[in-house]
Structures are given as C-alpha cells and as structure tokens.
Design an enzyme around this catalytic site. Structure first.
Site, PDB file in Angstrom:
ATOM      1  N   SER A  10       0.857  -1.195   0.000  1.00 47.51           N
ATOM      2  CA  SER A  10       0.000   0.000   0.000  1.00 47.51           C
ATOM      3  C   SER A  10       0.882   1.230   0.000  1.00 47.51           C
ATOM      4  O   SER A  10       1.643   1.463   0.947  1.00 47.51           O
ATOM      5  CB  SER A  10      -0.890   0.027   1.239  1.00 47.51           C
ATOM      6  OG  SER A  10      -1.417   1.343   1.398  1.00 47.51           O
ATOM      7  N   HIS A  35      -1.169  -1.333  -4.436  1.00 43.72           N
ATOM      8  CA  HIS A  35      -2.417  -1.025  -3.724  1.00 43.72           C
ATOM      9  C   HIS A  35      -2.485   0.482  -3.474  1.00 43.72           C
ATOM     10  O   HIS A  35      -1.604   1.069  -2.849  1.00 43.72           O
ATOM     11  CB  HIS A  35      -2.465  -1.793  -2.403  1.00 43.72           C
ATOM     12  CG  HIS A  35      -3.766  -1.680  -1.675  1.00 43.72           C
ATOM     13  ND1 HIS A  35      -4.876  -2.444  -1.987  1.00 43.72           N
ATOM     14  CD2 HIS A  35      -4.152  -0.882  -0.649  1.00 43.72           C
ATOM     15  CE1 HIS A  35      -5.879  -2.129  -1.178  1.00 43.72           C
ATOM     16  NE2 HIS A  35      -5.462  -1.183  -0.356  1.00 43.72           N
ATOM     17  N   ASP A  37      -4.747   3.482  -1.937  1.00 43.87           N
ATOM     18  CA  ASP A  37      -5.830   3.796  -1.005  1.00 43.87           C
ATOM     19  C   ASP A  37      -6.373   5.194  -1.288  1.00 43.87           C
ATOM     20  O   ASP A  37      -5.679   6.187  -1.096  1.00 43.87           O
ATOM     21  CB  ASP A  37      -5.316   3.716   0.436  1.00 43.87           C
ATOM     22  CG  ASP A  37      -5.102   2.277   0.872  1.00 43.87           C
ATOM     23  OD1 ASP A  37      -6.054   1.487   0.762  1.00 43.87           O
ATOM     24  OD2 ASP A  37      -3.980   1.942   1.296  1.00 43.87           O
ATOM     25  N   MET A  39      -9.015   7.998  -0.339  1.00 40.24           N
ATOM     26  CA  MET A  39      -9.838   8.396   0.814  1.00 40.24           C
ATOM     27  C   MET A  39     -10.346   9.819   0.620  1.00 40.24           C
ATOM     28  O   MET A  39      -9.610  10.682   0.134  1.00 40.24           O
ATOM     29  CB  MET A  39      -8.997   8.322   2.090  1.00 40.24           C
ATOM     30  CG  MET A  39      -8.355   6.964   2.313  1.00 40.24           C
ATOM     31  SD  MET A  39      -7.506   6.900   3.897  1.00 40.24           S
ATOM     32  CE  MET A  39      -6.769   5.258   3.812  1.00 40.24           C
ATOM     33  N   HIS A  68      -8.352   0.893  -4.088  1.00 37.32           N
ATOM     34  CA  HIS A  68      -9.280   0.685  -2.977  1.00 37.32           C
ATOM     35  C   HIS A  68      -9.970   2.016  -2.717  1.00 37.32           C
ATOM     36  O   HIS A  68      -9.369   2.928  -2.143  1.00 37.32           O
ATOM     37  CB  HIS A  68      -8.473   0.187  -1.769  1.00 37.32           C
ATOM     38  CG  HIS A  68      -9.253   0.045  -0.516  1.00 37.32           C
ATOM     39  ND1 HIS A  68      -8.644  -0.205   0.714  1.00 37.32           N
ATOM     40  CD2 HIS A  68     -10.587   0.097  -0.271  1.00 37.32           C
ATOM     41  CE1 HIS A  68      -9.571  -0.293   1.648  1.00 37.32           C
ATOM     42  NE2 HIS A  68     -10.752  -0.102   1.084  1.00 37.32           N
ATOM     43  N   MET A  70     -12.284   4.429  -0.945  1.00 35.28           N
ATOM     44  CA  MET A  70     -12.972   4.709   0.324  1.00 35.28           C
ATOM     45  C   MET A  70     -13.598   6.085   0.190  1.00 35.28           C
ATOM     46  O   MET A  70     -13.188   7.046   0.863  1.00 35.28           O
ATOM     47  CB  MET A  70     -11.961   4.648   1.485  1.00 35.28           C
ATOM     48  CG  MET A  70     -11.497   3.227   1.783  1.00 35.28           C
ATOM     49  SD  MET A  70      -9.958   3.166   2.735  1.00 35.28           S
ATOM     50  CE  MET A  70      -8.771   3.188   1.390  1.00 35.28           C
ATOM     51  N   MET A 139     -11.230  -6.179   5.444  1.00 37.89           N
ATOM     52  CA  MET A 139     -10.457  -5.221   6.249  1.00 37.89           C
ATOM     53  C   MET A 139     -10.180  -5.827   7.626  1.00 37.89           C
ATOM     54  O   MET A 139     -11.116  -6.271   8.310  1.00 37.89           O
ATOM     55  CB  MET A 139     -11.231  -3.920   6.435  1.00 37.89           C
ATOM     56  CG  MET A 139     -11.477  -3.094   5.177  1.00 37.89           C
ATOM     57  SD  MET A 139     -10.007  -2.613   4.252  1.00 37.89           S
ATOM     58  CE  MET A 139      -9.056  -1.726   5.484  1.00 37.89           C
ATOM     59  N   ASP A 177      -6.469  -6.615   4.285  1.00 38.51           N
ATOM     60  CA  ASP A 177      -5.886  -5.267   4.344  1.00 38.51           C
ATOM     61  C   ASP A 177      -5.931  -4.740   5.771  1.00 38.51           C
ATOM     62  O   ASP A 177      -7.014  -4.571   6.332  1.00 38.51           O
ATOM     63  CB  ASP A 177      -6.701  -4.359   3.405  1.00 38.51           C
ATOM     64  CG  ASP A 177      -6.128  -2.964   3.245  1.00 38.51           C
ATOM     65  OD1 ASP A 177      -5.091  -2.660   3.860  1.00 38.51           O
ATOM     66  OD2 ASP A 177      -6.734  -2.184   2.476  1.00 38.51           O
TER      67      ASP A 177
HETATM   68  C1  DX5 Z   1      -6.263   1.434   5.592  1.00 37.56           C
HETATM   69  C2  DX5 Z   1      -5.798   1.095   4.197  1.00 37.56           C
HETATM   70  C3  DX5 Z   1      -4.672   0.148   4.181  1.00 37.56           C
HETATM   71  C4  DX5 Z   1      -3.403   0.620   4.853  1.00 37.56           C
HETATM   72  C5  DX5 Z   1      -2.680  -0.582   5.367  1.00 37.56           C
HETATM   73  O1  DX5 Z   1      -7.408   2.188   5.475  1.00 37.56           O
HETATM   74  O2  DX5 Z   1      -6.866   0.523   3.452  1.00 37.56           O
HETATM   75  O3  DX5 Z   1      -4.395  -0.259   2.846  1.00 37.56           O
HETATM   76  O4  DX5 Z   1      -2.578   1.366   4.017  1.00 37.56           O
HETATM   77  O5  DX5 Z   1      -1.574  -0.167   6.096  1.00 37.56           O
HETATM   78  P1  DX5 Z   1      -0.832  -1.134   7.133  1.00 37.56           P
HETATM   79  O6  DX5 Z   1      -0.364  -2.317   6.358  1.00 37.56           O
HETATM   80  O7  DX5 Z   1       0.283  -0.289   7.634  1.00 37.56           O
HETATM   81  O8  DX5 Z   1      -1.844  -1.501   8.182  1.00 37.56           O
HETATM   82 ZN    ZN Z   2      -6.440  -0.404   1.372  1.00 33.87          ZN
END
Ligand code: DX5
Ligand code: ZN
Length: 222
Positions: A10, A35, A37, A39, A68, A70, A139, A177
C-alpha cells in the site's frame, strides 16, 4: 502445489514526495499489485489520492493497480479511476445506495471488481453479488490510516469468505488489508487469504539506506 501468496504494497505508507520512484521500487522488489488507497475525508477520516495521481503513477509500473476506493458516493468517480489506469477497482457496500450497480459499472468499464468488507460489515453482504466479484477484500483494521493493529476478530470472516469463493468454483482473489506483518500474514493465509496488502510492513524503512523492499515482500509471502 499451492499458488504463492500475492503481495500488494500500500503506497499510503510510501514517501509521497517520491511516489513515482517508490512505485517503481516496489515493482522491482516483487510487488504483485500496487495497492492505492483512495480516501475522501468523509467515508473515512483521511484524505489521500485522486485520479490525477493514479494517472501520473501509471508509467512507473507495469503491475496491476489495485485501487481501494474509500469514497462516498463512489459512483461519480469510478470512471475517472478506470481511465486513470486502475486495473482492479474495489468499493465498499456502504459507499452508495446501489453497490450491485456500481460493481456492474466497474465490470462494464473492463476492470476487475472488488468488494470491501469493513470490520463491522457481515460476510453475508457478499452473497447477492458473488457473480460480479473478481476480488473480495476483508479489512482487518477500520479503514483510514496505515499502521493500525490487526483485528484477529476478523479471521472467521476470512474463512467464511474462502468457503464462499470455493463454492463458486471461480477464481476470486481473497485479499486482506490492515495490520499485516510477518506474524499476522501467517494467520490470514492459514484461514484462506491469497493476497495481502501491506503498508508499514513494506515501507517501514522507506527511502533510508536500510530500505529492503524485496526482503520485506519476500518475508510476507512466508
Ligand atoms: C487502511 C488502508 C490500508 C493501509 C494498510 O485504510 O486501506 O491499505 O494502508 O496499512 P498497514 O499495512 O500499515 O496496516
Ligand atoms: Zn487499502
């Protein structure tokens, strides 16, 4: 022989000032997916990456971009991420009133469709949409931030999703994740995970002389 576990670093934990180099570095180090993320500061309490950044990163790796999302509502942004270079687009069932239609839209854009279950979301939400899924993402933290602790309470849900996937006879990836490290990776794999997202576990030594992304990725595969 069982297939090797896929690792999806990620980039949330990467050095954002050097994001292109970081994506190239994890690709060289053996990342199976990148990956990303996304947000919106509304669906989750953090703001990160938009389609323009995804587009800018695209030339830095030939590996699939695992986006991903969000964000809510998600529908108005799906096409933009597809055009920017996403290969897998994953959405949460809570990110709009018609998640079935959103999954259809992702498929109609020629992309792989993923469905993401928060820790508080029951596994049964998978049942009405299984035929539309290419990936299920469970998750193991509440989404929003990297570096949180793995929620062991989610292990039975991973096992239940694995059973559902096997019952279809189709290839659907089972991705986990949040809070993945060498120890929790083993626990997730043992109950059926085949794809692991890892932020901190890969990027902990980001940019420094000690950076060893290839070693970190290899160790997570177990
Ligand atoms: C959290 C994200 C994850 C995050 C994981 O909302 O969806 O992808 O980056 O990070 P680690 O592996 O550090 O928990
Ligand atoms: Zn993620």
């Amino acid at each position: 022989m069982t297939k090797p576990v896929r690792i999806a670093p990620s980039i949330l934990s990467a050095d954002f000032a050097r994001l292109g180099e970081e994506v190239a570095a994890i690709t060289k180090a053996g990342a199976d997916f990148i990956h990303i993320d996304v947000m919106d500061g509304h669906f989750v309490p953090n703001l990160t990456i938009g389609p323009a950044v995804v587009k800018a990163l695209r030339p830095h790796s030939a590996q699939p971009f695992d986006c991903h999302l969000m964000i809510a509502p998600v529908d108005p942004y799906v096409a933009a991420f597809a055009e920017a270079g996403a290969d897998i687009i994953s959405i949460h069932p809570e990110s709009g009133p018609h998640p079935h239609r959103t999954l259809q839209m992702i498929r109609s854009l020629g992309k792989k469709a993923g469905y993401v279950l928060n820790p508080g979301t029951p596994v049964e939400v998978l049942d009405p949409v299984m035929d539309l899924l290419d990936l299920i993402l469970i998750m193991t933290v509440n989404p929003g931030f990297g570096g949180q602790a793995f929620l062991k309470s989610q292990l039975p849900k991973i096992a239940a999703a694995r059973q559902r996937i096997n019952a279809t006879g189709r290839e659907i990836l089972l991705e986990i994740d949040g809070g993945i490290n060498e120890a929790t990776a083993k626990e997730a794999i043992a109950v059926g995970a085949d794809t692991l997202v890892a932020g901190n576990a890969v990027f902990a030594s980001q940019g420094g002389k000690g950076a060893d992304y290839a070693g970190a990725i290899a160790r997570l595969r177990g």
